[in-house]
Design a protein around this motif. Structure first.
Motif, mmCIF file in Angstrom:
data_model
loop_
_atom_site.group_PDB
_atom_site.id
_atom_site.type_symbol
_atom_site.label_atom_id
_atom_site.label_comp_id
_atom_site.label_asym_id
_atom_site.label_seq_id
_atom_site.Cartn_x
_atom_site.Cartn_y
_atom_site.Cartn_z
ATOM 1 N N ALA A 7 -1.892 4.650 3.558
ATOM 2 C CA ALA A 7 -1.754 3.187 3.507
ATOM 3 C C ALA A 7 -2.241 2.630 4.832
ATOM 4 C CB ALA A 7 -0.283 2.811 3.304
ATOM 5 N N SER A 25 -2.499 10.776 0.279
ATOM 6 C CA SER A 25 -2.651 9.320 0.180
ATOM 7 C C SER A 25 -2.403 8.689 1.538
ATOM 8 C CB SER A 25 -1.683 8.744 -0.868
ATOM 9 O OG SER A 25 -0.338 9.028 -0.525
ATOM 10 N N THR A 31 2.272 1.519 -3.529
ATOM 11 C CA THR A 31 1.264 1.943 -4.507
ATOM 12 C C THR A 31 0.996 3.440 -4.402
ATOM 13 O OG1 THR A 31 0.291 -0.259 -4.365
ATOM 14 C CG2 THR A 31 -1.107 1.480 -5.283
ATOM 15 N N CYS A 32 0.803 3.889 -3.162
ATOM 16 C CA CYS A 32 0.516 5.320 -2.953
ATOM 17 C C CYS A 32 1.727 6.179 -3.335
ATOM 18 C CB CYS A 32 0.164 5.574 -1.485
ATOM 19 S SG CYS A 32 -1.387 4.818 -0.972
ATOM 20 N N ALA A 92 -4.587 0.578 -0.144
ATOM 21 C CA ALA A 92 -3.931 1.778 -0.670
ATOM 22 C C ALA A 92 -5.010 2.775 -1.046
ATOM 23 C CB ALA A 92 -3.090 1.425 -1.899
ATOM 24 N N ALA A 134 0.852 -1.201 0.000
ATOM 25 C CA ALA A 134 0.000 0.000 0.000
ATOM 26 C C ALA A 134 0.886 1.249 0.000
ATOM 27 C CB ALA A 134 -0.936 -0.009 1.207
ATOM 28 N N ASN A 135 1.957 1.240 0.806
ATOM 29 C CA ASN A 135 2.902 2.366 0.775
ATOM 30 C C ASN A 135 3.492 2.507 -0.628
ATOM 31 O OD1 ASN A 135 2.805 3.402 3.438
ATOM 32 N ND2 ASN A 135 4.221 1.837 4.195
ATOM 33 N N HIS A 184 1.942 11.702 2.123
ATOM 34 C CA HIS A 184 1.469 10.318 2.265
ATOM 35 C C HIS A 184 1.502 9.943 3.752
ATOM 36 C CE1 HIS A 184 0.872 6.053 1.761
ATOM 37 N NE2 HIS A 184 1.996 5.807 2.410
#
Ligand SMILES: *Cc1c(COP(=O)(O)O)cnc(C)c1O
Length: 462
Positions: free
Chosen positions: A289, A287, A149-150, A305, A146-147, A260
């Motif tokens: 995660a 964003s 992807t973001c 994500a 998820a980290n 993020h």
């Protein structure tokens, strides 16, 4: 190959719940650590593949028997190692259905059943976490991905802002993207940005609870006005602390940076009015995660994500191929437009089931049960002779230590060997610590009492 119309399916499938229920039923009494190591389990499984077929039911039964001594009691309500959730009944059963349905969850038009459940789960998560409702949600394997992807969406967006299209021009020769992190960010953030070709982050100091030093962030932002990403944290691994989102996001946005938030377990603080103040203003980031397999207690593997600007998410993760019958519209991207994978299981469905089973009030109660248990655990541990609770306990993480590292490590070893409760060892602020992460949906006051008794008896045994 066994023909699907034979009785192999019912026989093999019937063997699974039997073994699963035996495992779940034993968790309350079974010592938490595994009794054997990897090589022992390989011996028990049988090392050679062999030429002949084995009956599917026999495979399942012998697998369950051979593996059981090597299982860690991770779903136990007294398992506090690392940050590891348990599994709720509805989520586990839904996970089995996901395997039986075997849907390749890439396209809305092709697998509408599971996409519907995932899209609802995504909308509910945005609502529960107080995040912008128009955000794009992707179901990935965990907060690490998820980290990743973001931060891929972030990287491409901050480069686009300065006229560099990394999707065509690549990274080499382009403007350098600076990623600013707090000293106590999770290691997976470094891993994600390394995979994204961004090198090492710029590290700014953290305070005594592990929160990013906002004045130091302001100073760092002022040094360079190129493409910048700031990574904040909701939930420090050791203290549970939350960054000061309002102040940090204001400064970062003023400098044109993307923000993020790594909130693998901490973003769930938003689900209770008691802990919501910890995440105030977090919704103003770009964003986020988080994990469903931690606080929410769904089976591995499920991370989430979330990107506020769907076009940024889809620019980074979207894909077109002539053989994919695309159905995406502005309102509804296809699932594969929000994750790194094309083919994947419908991993958001167990999250749907967990949320449906709990309802809004149940999610609030879950978060409050975990924080109450952490508070009670910290209070009880602080009453043990020579035991110090480090930092403020604001959420679900409790770090304790004795007078010196040897004393702490010896206590930790006895506690784990005893097997009633399991907490992992770590180092924090130059000290050996024993860390209790309260992340299992079943951890309540009674389980805390049993844990405290085990911790006291381990101390007495030294
Ligand atoms: C667990 C965790 C991660 C990594 O998540 P995975 O689900 O293990 O990939 C990242 N950040 C924080 C703060 C975590 O607690």
């Amino acid at each position: 190959m066994v023909h699907p119309e034979s009785d192999a399916f019912p026989r093999a499938l019937d063997a699974a719940p039997e073994a699963a229920l035996a495992w779940l039923g034993a968790l309350d009494d079974r010592p938490i650590p595994p009794r054997v190591g990897v090589e022992d389990v390989k011996d028990a499984l049988g090392r050679a593949l062999g030429d002949d077929a084995t009956d599917p039911e026999a495979v399942v039964r012998s697998l369950a028997a051979a593996v059981e001594p090597g299982l860690m009691g991770m779903p136990s309500a007294r398992f506090y190692g690392w940050v590891i959730g348990g599994t709720q009944p509805a989520a586990l059963a839904a996970d089995w259905l996901v395997s039986a349905w075997d849907q390749n969850t890439a396209l809305r038009a092709v697998t509408p059943g599971v996409v519907a459940a995932e899209e609802l789960a995504g909308e509910w998560i945005l609502d529960l976490l107080g995040l912008p409702p128009e955000s794009d949600v992707g179901f990935v394997t965990g907060a690490t991905v998820a980290n990743f992807t973001c931060l891929a969406a972030a990287r491409d967006a901050v480069l686009r802002d300065v006229g560099w299209d990394s999707s065509i021009q690549g990274l080499a020769g382009g403007p350098r993207v600076r990623v600013i992190v707090g000293e106590e960010r999770h290691d997976t953030v470094d891993h994600a940005i390394r995979m994204l070709g961004l090198g090492a982050p710029v590290v700014v100091p953290a305070d005594d609870q592990g929160r990013i030093d906002v004045a130091a962030l302001e100073a760092e932002l002022a040094i360079d006005h190129g493409p910048t990403i700031v990574v904040l944290q909701a939930g420090n691994l050791h203290s549970g602390a939350f960054d000061d989102f309002g102040a940090a996001i204001d400064l970062a946005h003023l400098a044109g940076a993307w923000v993020h938030v790594d909130g693998a377990f901490g973003l769930w603080a938003a689900a209770s009015p008691r802990t919501r103040p910890l995440v105030v203003d977090v919704e103003r980031a770009d964003s986020w995660a988080t994990d469903a397999h931690k606080t929410l207690s769904v089976p591995y593997d499920c991370g989430i994500a979330i990107v506020a600007d769907p076009s940024a998410m889809r620019a980074a993760m979207g894909m077109t191929a002539s053989y994919l019958s695309r159905t995406a519209s502005v309102d509804h991207a296809d699932p594969h437009d929000r994750v790194p994978e094309l083919s994947r299981r419908a991993r958001g469905v167990p999250t749907y089931a967990a949320l449906r089973a709990m309802g809004r009030d149940g999610v609030t109660a879950l978060v409050e049960r975990l924080t109450d248990a952490a508070t009670a655990l910290a209070a009880g541990l602080s009453r043990l002779p020579g035991v110090e609770v480090l930092g403020e306990v604001v959420f679900t993480q409790v770090c304790v230590a004795r007078a010196d590292d040897e004393a702490t490590d010896a206590w930790a070893d006895v506690l784990r060997a005893d097997g009633v409760a399991f907490a992992s060892s770590s180092r924090w602020h130059g000290r050996s610590v024993l860390r209790f992460s309260v992340s299992n949906w079943g951890t309540d006051a009674a389980q805390v009492e049993r844990t405290l008794a085990a911790a006291a008896s381990a101390l007495g045994a030294l």
